[in-house]
Design an enzyme around this catalytic site. Structure first.
Site, PDB file in Angstrom:
ATOM      1  N   ASP A   1      -5.573  -0.799   2.743  1.00 36.09           N
ATOM      2  CA  ASP A   1      -5.073   0.464   3.467  1.00 36.09           C
ATOM      3  C   ASP A   1      -5.722  -0.164   5.167  1.00 36.09           C
ATOM      4  OD1 ASP A   1      -4.213   2.139   1.317  1.00 36.09           O
ATOM      5  OD2 ASP A   1      -6.436   2.345   1.153  1.00 36.09           O
TER       6      ASP A   1
ATOM      7  N   LYS B   1      -0.887   3.045  16.092  1.00 32.86           N
ATOM      8  CA  LYS B   1       0.281   3.096  14.989  1.00 32.86           C
ATOM      9  C   LYS B   1       1.202   2.207  15.112  1.00 32.86           C
ATOM     10  CE  LYS B   1       0.454   7.026  11.975  1.00 32.86           C
ATOM     11  NZ  LYS B   1       1.168   8.085  11.399  1.00 32.86           N
TER      12      LYS B   1
ATOM     13  N   GLY C   1      -6.255  -3.837  16.991  1.00 34.79           N
ATOM     14  CA  GLY C   1      -5.086  -2.575  17.089  1.00 34.79           C
ATOM     15  C   GLY C   1      -5.856  -1.338  17.325  1.00 34.79           C
ATOM     16  N   VAL C   2      -5.045  -0.765  18.428  1.00 39.56           N
ATOM     17  CA  VAL C   2      -5.531   0.255  19.014  1.00 39.56           C
ATOM     18  C   VAL C   2      -4.413   1.671  18.800  1.00 39.56           C
ATOM     19  CG1 VAL C   2      -7.002  -0.559  20.810  1.00 39.56           C
ATOM     20  CG2 VAL C   2      -4.503  -0.151  21.221  1.00 39.56           C
TER      21      VAL C   2
ATOM     22  N   LYS D   1       2.441  -8.244 -19.644  1.00 42.10           N
ATOM     23  CA  LYS D   1       2.625  -9.629 -19.268  1.00 42.10           C
ATOM     24  C   LYS D   1       1.741 -10.502 -19.872  1.00 42.10           C
ATOM     25  CE  LYS D   1       2.574 -12.245 -14.924  1.00 42.10           C
ATOM     26  NZ  LYS D   1       2.795 -12.281 -13.549  1.00 42.10           N
TER      27      LYS D   1
ATOM     28  N   LYS E   1      -7.332  11.824  -0.438  1.00 41.28           N
ATOM     29  CA  LYS E   1      -8.070  11.317   0.868  1.00 41.28           C
ATOM     30  C   LYS E   1      -8.708  10.038   0.641  1.00 41.28           C
ATOM     31  CE  LYS E   1      -9.246  15.733   3.197  1.00 41.28           C
ATOM     32  NZ  LYS E   1     -10.249  16.837   3.481  1.00 41.28           N
TER      33      LYS E   1
ATOM     34  N   GLY F   1       0.839   0.184  -0.485  1.00 43.18           N
ATOM     35  CA  GLY F   1       1.562   1.398   0.501  1.00 43.18           C
ATOM     36  C   GLY F   1       1.341   0.952   1.822  1.00 43.18           C
ATOM     37  N   HIS F   2       2.594   0.373   2.247  1.00 41.01           N
ATOM     38  CA  HIS F   2       2.358   0.003   4.036  1.00 41.01           C
ATOM     39  C   HIS F   2       3.140   1.112   4.775  1.00 41.01           C
ATOM     40  CE1 HIS F   2       1.716  -4.284   2.323  1.00 41.01           C
ATOM     41  NE2 HIS F   2       0.563  -3.839   2.277  1.00 41.01           N
TER      42      HIS F   2
END
Length: 456
Positions: free
Chosen positions: A42, A447, A444-445, A173, A335, A69-70
């Site tokens: 995440d 979304k 990164g600052v 597998k 959460k 999840g991206h």
């Protein structure tokens, strides 16, 4: 796609052999850029991949399944990806799901159709799937839930899986009873028999497991026809991508270093190798072709589910990070637990992956804090330990040594270049960079794609 030697290659080989000439060394081929999580997942890998995918010819997934999840925001539209590589947004690039990924076909098509409604058109024409990839069946997902219930009853704790069937599929597998894409697209009578055997195997272990076999096989036959145009021999496909004309190839890791089946906080990990080796085994890429390896880390630390978390803040700071950072799992809706940045784990991730550079995301979440702490070392019985403990009981007992920084108390979300950041934020970033010994390439600052400040 040529799967055989060309006449020219045969001729050159014959001439070389006839004259006794020394063969020229093969060109190593195109280098692959790999993006990996440096914490517990995440971290915002999707955003970094999306940034790099704008110029990529191929974007590849090498491991995991729809337990990942991206979230990617482009032109105000938010896309959620679980199985599809984040590069599927780029209409000029090919997205490849490699042999190391486990694929739940209902999940894949549901995800594609959902994003199609948001404007992601033509995704099926841009997607290639390796014929060696294993399949996740609905009953794998049911078994995942049953196993969690069993762990809770027997040990008083579970692993906290996403219940997407990933662990059971990788178990199939490893025990050599799994079924692959090539099996589904082959003799369906043989596939059906093997599917029934696999169901029976699980039902003998979990008598409560109910499976409507004929209904499942009917659906799988329908999926097979929709899937067929996308499937290729992944090894040949990658080889030709590597050794054809110059191409930009991007590999997107799911999950993260501390969730790796070998190197993570076992047993609270995922079931695949989400470190750099997974890019080689999950796509058939020789180590020689690995180029830049970019690690992604938040400016703080989060974790979903249970397991040791040395810098976790079970207080107002943790709550603030959770609320401001909207820290909720994309796949599970749970959460996320929050805490200070832990440089012990980022350095550990670097030891394994050999990062060329780091992307530091969500710096803006720290904007309101009076002071900010960074975990720099672990102590056990009052003594610093130089390694990251393998034993989870030991990791639960470590004491974290922190460096404390004054907060910058300034909104950084509008910053678009290094000089736009306040001096105290710059100091924080430089400290991280120097401590782990890896340059920070992006900060990164926010979304969206334009909120990533590129440093060099």
């Amino acid at each position: 796609m040529s799967l055989t030697w060309s006449a020219k290659e045969h001729k050159n080989m014959s001439q070389t052999a006839a004259t006794g000439q020394k063969r020229s060394r093969n060109d190593a081929g195109n280098k692959v850029t790999v993006v990996l999580g440096a914490q517990w997942g995440d971290e915002g890998k999707g955003k970094v991949v999306d940034l790099l995918a704008t110029e990529a010819d191929y974007v590849c997934r090498c491991q995991g399944g729809n337990n990942a999840g991206h979230t990617v925001v482009v032109d105000g539209k938010e896309y959620d990806f679980h199985l599809l590589p984040s590069g599927i947004i780029n209409p000029k690039s090919i997205s490849l799901i490699g042999n190391g990924v486990v694929i739940h076909l209902p999940g894949l098509f549901e995800e594609g159709d959902k994003n199609d409604k948001k404007g992601l058109k033509g995704w099926e024409k841009r997607l290639i799937i390796s014929d060696r990839a294993h399949l996740v069946f609905d009953f794998h997902q049911v078994v995942d839930g049953l196993q969690e219930t069993e762990r809770q009853a027997q040990e008083g704790k579970n692993i906290g899986t996403t219940k997407k069937g990933i662990g059971p599929a990788y178990s199939s597998k490893a025990s050599r009873t799994g079924l692959r894409v090539c099996d589904l697209l082959g003799d369906f009578k043989d596939f059906s028999m093997r599917f029934k055997n696999l169901v029976h195997q699980y039902q003998s272990m979990y008598p409560a497991l109910a499976v409507d076999v004929e209904d499942q096989l009917k659906k799988l036959k329908e999926y097979a026809e929709r899937l067929r145009p996308m499937v290729r021999d992944g090894v040949y496909y990658m080889y030709e991508a590597l050794h054809g004309p110059p191409k930009k190839i991007l590999v997107e890791g799911a999950n993260a270093a501390l969730l790796d089946i070998d190197f993570g906080t076992y047993p609270f990990v995922t079931s695949s190798n989400c470190t750099v080796g997974g890019a080689c085994t999950g796509l058939g890429i020789p180590p020689l072709n690995i180029g830049d390896v970019f690690g992604v880390s938040k400016a703080y630390t989060t974790r979903v589910g249970i397991g040791a978390f040395p810098t976790e803040q079970l207080n107002a700071v943790g709550e603030l990070l959770q609320t401001r950072g909207h820290e909720v799992g994309v796949t599970t809706g749970r959460k996320r637990r929050c805490g200070w940045l832990d440089l012990v784990i980022v350095r550990y991730a670097h030891m394994i992956n050999g990062f060329t550079a780091i992307a530091l995301t969500k710096l803006d979440i720290l904007d309101v804090l009076d002071e900010i702490k960074v975990g720099v070392a672990y102590k056990l019985n009052g003594k610093r330990i130089p390694h990251f403990p393998a034993n989870m009981d030991v990791l639960q007992k470590v004491e974290v040594e922190y460096e404390t920084f004054p907060g910058w108390k300034t909104d950084t979300s509008a910053a678009r270049k290094w000089n736009d950041l306040p001096a105290k934020a710059q100091n924080y970033i430089r400290f991280i960079e120097n401590h782990i010994g890896v340059p920070i390439k992006w900060v990164g600052v926010g979304k969206s794609r334009e909120c990533m400040i590129q440093m060099f």
